[in-house]
Enzyme design. Structure first.
Site, PDB file in Angstrom:
ATOM      1  N   THR A  36       0.872  -1.177   0.000  1.00 15.68           N
ATOM      2  CA  THR A  36       0.000   0.000   0.000  1.00 15.68           C
ATOM      3  C   THR A  36       0.911   1.229   0.000  1.00 15.68           C
ATOM      4  OG1 THR A  36       0.027   0.235   2.404  1.00 15.68           O
ATOM      5  CG2 THR A  36      -1.660  -1.228   1.480  1.00 15.68           C
ATOM      6  N   THR A 125      -1.655  -3.229  19.529  1.00 16.99           N
ATOM      7  CA  THR A 125      -1.213  -1.901  19.959  1.00 16.99           C
ATOM      8  C   THR A 125      -1.770  -1.540  21.333  1.00 16.99           C
ATOM      9  OG1 THR A 125      -1.484   0.447  19.468  1.00 16.99           O
ATOM     10  CG2 THR A 125      -3.156  -1.000  18.578  1.00 16.99           C
ATOM     11  N   ASP A 126      -1.055  -0.667  22.039  1.00 16.95           N
ATOM     12  CA  ASP A 126      -1.569  -0.186  23.328  1.00 16.95           C
ATOM     13  C   ASP A 126      -2.825   0.673  23.147  1.00 16.95           C
ATOM     14  OD1 ASP A 126      -0.369   2.081  22.224  1.00 16.95           O
ATOM     15  OD2 ASP A 126       0.914   2.511  23.954  1.00 16.95           O
ATOM     16  N   GLU A 127      -3.072   1.117  21.888  1.00 17.12           N
ATOM     17  CA  GLU A 127      -4.242   1.982  21.670  1.00 17.12           C
ATOM     18  C   GLU A 127      -5.559   1.257  21.935  1.00 17.12           C
ATOM     19  OE1 GLU A 127      -4.374   4.662  18.424  1.00 17.12           O
ATOM     20  OE2 GLU A 127      -2.217   4.997  18.434  1.00 17.12           O
ATOM     21  N   TYR A 153      -9.162   3.441  13.921  1.00 17.47           N
ATOM     22  CA  TYR A 153      -7.962   2.580  13.890  1.00 17.47           C
ATOM     23  C   TYR A 153      -7.934   1.674  15.115  1.00 17.47           C
ATOM     24  CZ  TYR A 153      -3.184   1.173  14.955  1.00 17.47           C
ATOM     25  OH  TYR A 153      -2.075   0.444  15.330  1.00 17.47           O
ATOM     26  N   LYS A 157      -8.232  -2.471  15.487  1.00 17.67           N
ATOM     27  CA  LYS A 157      -7.203  -3.331  16.095  1.00 17.67           C
ATOM     28  C   LYS A 157      -7.813  -4.127  17.259  1.00 17.67           C
ATOM     29  CE  LYS A 157      -3.322  -3.510  15.196  1.00 17.67           C
ATOM     30  NZ  LYS A 157      -2.597  -4.354  14.192  1.00 17.67           N
ATOM     31  N   LEU A 193       4.553  11.195  13.722  1.00 14.65           N
ATOM     32  CA  LEU A 193       5.113  12.372  14.403  1.00 14.65           C
ATOM     33  C   LEU A 193       6.628  12.549  14.214  1.00 14.65           C
ATOM     34  CD1 LEU A 193       4.537  14.773  16.470  1.00 14.65           C
ATOM     35  CD2 LEU A 193       5.452  13.208  18.177  1.00 14.65           C
ATOM     36  N   GLY A 278     -10.953  13.297  18.860  1.00 15.07           N
ATOM     37  CA  GLY A 278     -10.914  12.163  19.808  1.00 15.07           C
ATOM     38  C   GLY A 278      -9.510  11.851  20.307  1.00 15.07           C
TER      39      GLY A 278
HETATM   40  P1  NAD Z   1       3.094   0.636   8.479  1.00 15.24           P
HETATM   41  O1  NAD Z   1       1.883   1.402   8.087  1.00 15.24           O
HETATM   42  O2  NAD Z   1       4.439   1.293   8.411  1.00 15.24           O
HETATM   43  O3  NAD Z   1       3.199  -0.700   7.592  1.00 15.24           O
HETATM   44  C1  NAD Z   1       2.084  -1.494   7.298  1.00 15.24           C
HETATM   45  C2  NAD Z   1       2.490  -2.492   6.216  1.00 15.24           C
HETATM   46  O4  NAD Z   1       1.378  -3.354   5.988  1.00 15.24           O
HETATM   47  C3  NAD Z   1       2.841  -1.846   4.873  1.00 15.24           C
HETATM   48  O5  NAD Z   1       3.980  -2.446   4.317  1.00 15.24           O
HETATM   49  C4  NAD Z   1       1.617  -2.123   4.007  1.00 15.24           C
HETATM   50  O6  NAD Z   1       1.908  -2.204   2.623  1.00 15.24           O
HETATM   51  C5  NAD Z   1       1.150  -3.454   4.577  1.00 15.24           C
HETATM   52  N1  NAD Z   1      -0.279  -3.700   4.346  1.00 15.24           N
HETATM   53  C6  NAD Z   1      -1.305  -2.842   4.582  1.00 15.24           C
HETATM   54  N2  NAD Z   1      -2.469  -3.414   4.218  1.00 15.24           N
HETATM   55  C7  NAD Z   1      -2.163  -4.669   3.771  1.00 15.24           C
HETATM   56  C8  NAD Z   1      -2.936  -5.753   3.284  1.00 15.24           C
HETATM   57  N3  NAD Z   1      -4.269  -5.659   3.158  1.00 15.24           N
HETATM   58  N4  NAD Z   1      -2.292  -6.893   2.934  1.00 15.24           N
HETATM   59  C9  NAD Z   1      -0.947  -7.001   3.027  1.00 15.24           C
HETATM   60  N5  NAD Z   1      -0.166  -5.989   3.472  1.00 15.24           N
HETATM   61  C10 NAD Z   1      -0.768  -4.840   3.845  1.00 15.24           C
HETATM   62  O7  NAD Z   1       2.787   0.092   9.924  1.00 15.24           O
HETATM   63  P2  NAD Z   1       3.761  -0.114  11.191  1.00 15.24           P
HETATM   64  O8  NAD Z   1       3.880   1.164  11.906  1.00 15.24           O
HETATM   65  O9  NAD Z   1       4.973  -0.835  10.751  1.00 15.24           O
HETATM   66  O10 NAD Z   1       2.853  -1.077  12.074  1.00 15.24           O
HETATM   67  C11 NAD Z   1       2.902  -2.480  11.891  1.00 15.24           C
HETATM   68  C12 NAD Z   1       1.933  -3.151  12.845  1.00 15.24           C
HETATM   69  O11 NAD Z   1       2.286  -2.830  14.175  1.00 15.24           O
HETATM   70  C13 NAD Z   1       0.479  -2.715  12.671  1.00 15.24           C
HETATM   71  O12 NAD Z   1      -0.337  -3.833  12.857  1.00 15.24           O
HETATM   72  C14 NAD Z   1       0.272  -1.699  13.800  1.00 15.24           C
HETATM   73  O13 NAD Z   1      -1.071  -1.695  14.204  1.00 15.24           O
HETATM   74  C15 NAD Z   1       1.184  -2.257  14.867  1.00 15.24           C
HETATM   75  N6  NAD Z   1       1.756  -1.285  15.810  1.00 15.24           N
HETATM   76  C16 NAD Z   1       2.406  -0.185  15.354  1.00 15.24           C
HETATM   77  C17 NAD Z   1       3.004   0.675  16.271  1.00 15.24           C
HETATM   78  C18 NAD Z   1       3.762   1.906  15.820  1.00 15.24           C
HETATM   79  O14 NAD Z   1       4.178   2.703  16.667  1.00 15.24           O
HETATM   80  N7  NAD Z   1       4.005   2.110  14.540  1.00 15.24           N
HETATM   81  C19 NAD Z   1       2.920   0.410  17.645  1.00 15.24           C
HETATM   82  C20 NAD Z   1       2.216  -0.731  18.073  1.00 15.24           C
HETATM   83  C21 NAD Z   1       1.654  -1.578  17.138  1.00 15.24           C
HETATM   84  O1  DAU Z   2       0.623   3.621  20.467  1.00 14.48           O
HETATM   85  C1  DAU Z   2       0.866   2.825  19.350  1.00 14.48           C
HETATM   86  C2  DAU Z   2       0.395   3.530  18.101  1.00 14.48           C
HETATM   87  O2  DAU Z   2       1.334   4.570  17.847  1.00 14.48           O
HETATM   88  C3  DAU Z   2       0.284   2.585  16.910  1.00 14.48           C
HETATM   89  O3  DAU Z   2      -0.710   1.643  17.168  1.00 14.48           O
HETATM   90  C4  DAU Z   2      -0.045   3.370  15.628  1.00 14.48           C
HETATM   91  O4  DAU Z   2      -0.032   2.500  14.517  1.00 14.48           O
HETATM   92  C5  DAU Z   2       1.011   4.431  15.444  1.00 14.48           C
HETATM   93  O5  DAU Z   2       0.716   5.213  14.294  1.00 14.48           O
HETATM   94  C6  DAU Z   2       1.095   5.329  16.674  1.00 14.48           C
HETATM   95  O6  DAU Z   2      -0.119   6.108  16.825  1.00 14.48           O
HETATM   96  P1  DAU Z   2      -0.076   7.642  17.318  1.00 14.48           P
HETATM   97  O7  DAU Z   2      -1.341   8.276  16.898  1.00 14.48           O
HETATM   98  O8  DAU Z   2       0.318   7.743  18.733  1.00 14.48           O
HETATM   99  O9  DAU Z   2       1.182   8.164  16.426  1.00 14.48           O
HETATM  100  P2  DAU Z   2       1.392   9.484  15.546  1.00 14.48           P
HETATM  101  O10 DAU Z   2       2.834   9.488  15.149  1.00 14.48           O
HETATM  102  O11 DAU Z   2       0.373   9.632  14.482  1.00 14.48           O
HETATM  103  O12 DAU Z   2       1.162  10.654  16.591  1.00 14.48           O
HETATM  104  C7  DAU Z   2       1.914  10.710  17.803  1.00 14.48           C
HETATM  105  C8  DAU Z   2       1.418  11.908  18.578  1.00 14.48           C
HETATM  106  O13 DAU Z   2       1.792  13.105  17.880  1.00 14.48           O
HETATM  107  C9  DAU Z   2      -0.095  11.980  18.715  1.00 14.48           C
HETATM  108  O14 DAU Z   2      -0.418  12.519  19.990  1.00 14.48           O
HETATM  109  C10 DAU Z   2      -0.530  12.963  17.617  1.00 14.48           C
HETATM  110  C11 DAU Z   2       0.646  13.905  17.535  1.00 14.48           C
HETATM  111  N1  DAU Z   2       0.905  14.499  16.197  1.00 14.48           N
HETATM  112  C12 DAU Z   2       1.009  13.651  15.128  1.00 14.48           C
HETATM  113  C13 DAU Z   2       1.254  14.155  13.869  1.00 14.48           C
HETATM  114  C14 DAU Z   2       1.344  13.228  12.687  1.00 14.48           C
HETATM  115  C15 DAU Z   2       1.101  15.860  16.048  1.00 14.48           C
HETATM  116  O15 DAU Z   2       1.047  16.626  17.029  1.00 14.48           O
HETATM  117  N2  DAU Z   2       1.351  16.362  14.803  1.00 14.48           N
HETATM  118  C16 DAU Z   2       1.425  15.563  13.694  1.00 14.48           C
HETATM  119  O16 DAU Z   2       1.638  16.094  12.584  1.00 14.48           O
END
Ligand code: NAD
Ligand code: DAU
Length: 342
Positions: A36, A125-127, A153, A157, A193, A278
């Site tokens: 994606t 995720t912790d969310e 989201y 999850k 972020l 939210g």
């Molecule tokens: P990301 O958005 O960087 O990567 C997601 C990947 O999944 C991409 O490579 C995308 O192409 C692939 N994908 C999406 N839809 C798909 C589908 N239908 N079939 C096959 N592949 C598909 O996400 P991330 O930040 O690496 O997160 C990975 C996992 O970890 C997620 O499940 C997310 O909920 C979880 N997670 C993320 C964080 C965080 O801080 N980023 C924290 C806790 C948990």
């Molecule tokens: O807690 C785990 C989660 O962390 C994962 O499950 C999600 O996949 C991952 O995207 C992340 O979610 P957050 O919403 O916490 O991450 P994000 O980087 O989008 O935002 C972090 C914080 O920063 C949040 O409070 C929103 C704020 N933010 C984010 C962006 C993109 C800003 O203030 N400005 C911004 O432009």
């Protein structure tokens, strides 16, 4: 051992592929990814020729394709990272989150049932626990904290987590779930972020902080998360949830100021914009269970990890500049173009 890693062309999944190929040189790692907007094949360039690695472009919702891959590879373990992962996008377009995050999980688990598996691991995720108030620093998420979601989201999850537990109870599928806090590190997509602020600061562009920037996240260096998952799939108890996080709470505004400082950029670039709908206030993980049962503790301190991450973005400009000059540019315009300054 054959491990199917879904979503391995994304941020955490790719780091996990690298970690596993290095740590277990006798394992076969099969990466399944739809590619994606968040998936990037160039991220996997360094392992494409590794004989223990295979990449397959596939949607986890494609039942026939998933079944065929299981027939071919006969995996021992599936680790499901594939997901729509960005909260802001889920507020704009919830449907794809329900499809990929819930129905995709079901397709994978059905294949696991049909072909047999030693372990299905769901990366959650912790969310799913919702948020904690800022005035109760004594509170943390444990595995017993009730599910209480805020965004489409996190609801998707949580839905997937419930389904995973239902497949365990009903069909005896050998599952585990990890619920991790916010990750940061190499290959983090620049809509999130930390990489967004690094990229904007380097270009002397405004740094859009939602609301007052007092929201707290519990940051974990991505390699520490990968090590936790490796431990859970090998030593974790079937049917159990493990929280992963490292008592590394930071306010958004402090992170943005730190990035300015590290890059030698003025804080005057910071712009407070309309808040996320939210918006969760605080996430904070209690990692006691994974520490006492599996001996896991984070190894990278935030001060060290953020420096390494900034350095990585400085050394890999082409990787993220290609992304921000492509389709992502339209998204950025849509999200921030009309966002009111506050
Ligand atoms: P990301 O958005 O960087 O990567 C997601 C990947 O999944 C991409 O490579 C995308 O192409 C692939 N994908 C999406 N839809 C798909 C589908 N239908 N079939 C096959 N592949 C598909 O996400 P991330 O930040 O690496 O997160 C990975 C996992 O970890 C997620 O499940 C997310 O909920 C979880 N997670 C993320 C964080 C965080 O801080 N980023 C924290 C806790 C948990
Ligand atoms: O807690 C785990 C989660 O962390 C994962 O499950 C999600 O996949 C991952 O995207 C992340 O979610 P957050 O919403 O916490 O991450 P994000 O980087 O989008 O935002 C972090 C914080 O920063 C949040 O409070 C929103 C704020 N933010 C984010 C962006 C993109 C800003 O203030 N400005 C911004 O432009």
């Amino acid at each position: 051992m054959v491990i199917i890693v879904t979503g391995g062309a994304g941020f955490i999944g790719s780091n996990f592929v690298f970690y596993m190929l290095k740590k277990h040189s006798n394992y076969r790692i099969v990466c399944l990814d739809k590619l994606t907007y968040a998936g990037n094949l160039s991220t996997l360039a360094s392992v494409m020729d590794n004989p223990n690695f295979r990449f397959v472009k596939l949607d986890i919702c494609d039942r026939a394709g998933v079944n065929q891959l299981f027939e071919e590879e006969k995996p021992d373990v599936v680790v499901n990272f594939a997901a729509e992962s960005h909260v802001d996008r889920s507020i704009e377009t919830p449907e794809i989150f329900l499809k990929t995050n819930i129905l995709g999980t079901q397709v994978l688990m059905d294949a696991c049932r049909q072909y047999g598996i030693q372990r299905y691991h769901q990366v959650s995720t912790d969310e799913v626990y919702g948020d904690l108030p800022l005035n109760r620093p004594d509170l943390f998420f444990t595995e017993e904290t009730p599910i209480h979601t805020s965004s489409p989201y996190s609801a998707s999850k949580a839905g997937a987590d419930l389904l995973v537990m239902a497949y365990h109870r009903t069909y005896n599928l050998p599952v585990t779930i990890s619920r991790c806090s916010n990750n940061y590190g190499p290959y983090h997509f620049p809509e999130k972020l930390i990489p967004l602020m690094i990229a904007n600061a380097l270009a002397d562009k405004p740094l859009p902080v939602y609301g007052e920037g007092l929201n707290v996240r519990d940051w974990l260096y991505v390699e520490d998360h990968c090590r936790a998952i490796d431990l859970i799939i090998h030593k974790g108890k079937v049917g159990e949830v493990y929280n992963v996080g490292g008592h590394n709470e930071m306010k958004n505004i402090d992170i943005v100021k730190l990035i300015c400082k590290e890059l030698g950029k003025p804080e005057s670039l910071i712009v407070h914009v309309e808040d996320r709908k939210g918006h969760d206030m605080r996430y904070a993980i209690d990692p006691t269970k994974i520490h006492t049962e599996l001996g896991w503790l984070p190894e990278t301190k935030f001060e060290e990890g953020i420096k390494k991450t900034i350095q990585w973005y400085l050394e890999h400009m082409e990787w993220w500049q290609t992304i921000i000059s492509g389709e992502y540019r339209n998204y950025y315009e849509k999200m921030y173009g009309n966002r009111a300054e506050v």
